[in-house]
Design a protein around this motif. Sequence first.
Motif, short mmCIF file in Angstrom:
data_model
loop_
_atom_site.label_atom_id
_atom_site.label_comp_id
_atom_site.label_asym_id
_atom_site.label_seq_id
_atom_site.Cartn_x
_atom_site.Cartn_y
_atom_site.Cartn_z
N HIS A 194 0.80 -1.24 0.00
CA HIS A 194 0.00 0.00 0.00
C HIS A 194 0.84 1.30 0.00
O HIS A 194 0.80 2.06 0.97
N GLU A 219 0.37 3.96 -1.37
CA GLU A 219 -0.50 5.14 -1.36
C GLU A 219 -0.87 5.61 0.04
O GLU A 219 -1.39 6.72 0.22
N TYR A 229 3.09 12.14 0.88
CA TYR A 229 2.06 12.99 0.28
C TYR A 229 2.68 14.33 -0.13
O TYR A 229 3.40 14.96 0.65
N PHE A 263 5.33 12.91 -4.57
CA PHE A 263 5.09 11.74 -5.41
C PHE A 263 6.37 11.25 -6.08
O PHE A 263 6.61 10.05 -6.17
N PRO A 285 -0.51 -1.36 -4.52
CA PRO A 285 -1.60 -0.60 -3.92
C PRO A 285 -2.71 -1.51 -3.44
O PRO A 285 -2.89 -2.62 -3.94
N SER A 301 -8.31 1.31 -1.81
CA SER A 301 -7.92 2.72 -1.94
C SER A 301 -8.60 3.37 -3.13
O SER A 301 -8.87 4.58 -3.12
N ALA A 350 -5.01 8.91 0.05
CA ALA A 350 -4.63 7.58 -0.42
C ALA A 350 -5.27 7.28 -1.76
O ALA A 350 -4.63 6.70 -2.65
N VAL A 389 -3.32 9.17 -4.54
CA VAL A 389 -2.02 8.57 -4.87
C VAL A 389 -2.21 7.24 -5.60
O VAL A 389 -1.52 6.96 -6.58
N ALA A 390 -3.16 6.43 -5.14
CA ALA A 390 -3.41 5.14 -5.80
C ALA A 390 -3.83 5.35 -7.25
O ALA A 390 -3.34 4.66 -8.16
N LEU A 418 -0.79 6.38 -9.29
CA LEU A 418 0.09 5.24 -9.56
C LEU A 418 -0.46 4.40 -10.71
O LEU A 418 0.30 3.96 -11.58
#
Length: 249
Positions: free
Chosen positions: A159, A161, A167, A170, A185, A189, A198, A201-202, A205
Amino acid sequence: MIQFLKNLFGGSDPVLEVSLRELGVDMHSHILPGIDDGADSLEHSLELVRAMKELGYRKLIMTPHIMSDFYKNTPEIIREKLQLLRQAVKNAGIEIELDCAAEYYLDEGLLDKLDNNEELLTFGDNYLLFETSFLNEPLNLRETIFKMRSKGYQPVLAHPERYTYFYGKFEELVALRELGVVFQPNLNSLAGYYSAGAKDVAERLVEQGFVEFLGTDTHGMKHIATLHKVLSTKHLVKALALPLRNRQL
């Protein structure tokens, strides 16, 4: 099979609902009974296994926590619980393949295990699943990654994220990939289960293609309920289009 469903939120674009049969294998969960903060009984484990099969999984690689201060699990303890659950699943007539590895917390205990060449539970091509504090970047993060690699392991960051210390940074998170880390991930999320940060970011990605594995991180039925919501997210469709390594396990 992919179905086009009407967007329940009023938009004109269809939402794709995808079966997790397209993924096939989950490589991050806490379903083994009574050894961490996941399933607390064999009955609970069986309930989760049934639910995962209904979601489309054909194989579960379960990964109990190993943490020096809280979850002092060993390969022997984990394998014993695996055999217990395998027998219970067989007795219940549930057709699903079960295996185990572990989720290692990056602490001094993990470093000691690496230094002493102790057995570490891995999956697939010597993949080693690990996590860190969610709030503070470990001072020895890169040192430990290097040590994992030097011992022949392929580090898998669970995980990525969810680590708030990345944060707004990246590119620093992505830079870990240059050190040989692959990313996993959590599916939930994508539905915003943990936080908006989260989720952001997920999704990023996924959009960048920086995802090798997807995991459920299932601890209980609340996670199963959210997985059903994930099925209709656009980023799951995008994620499943990536060359994910789950399918090779």
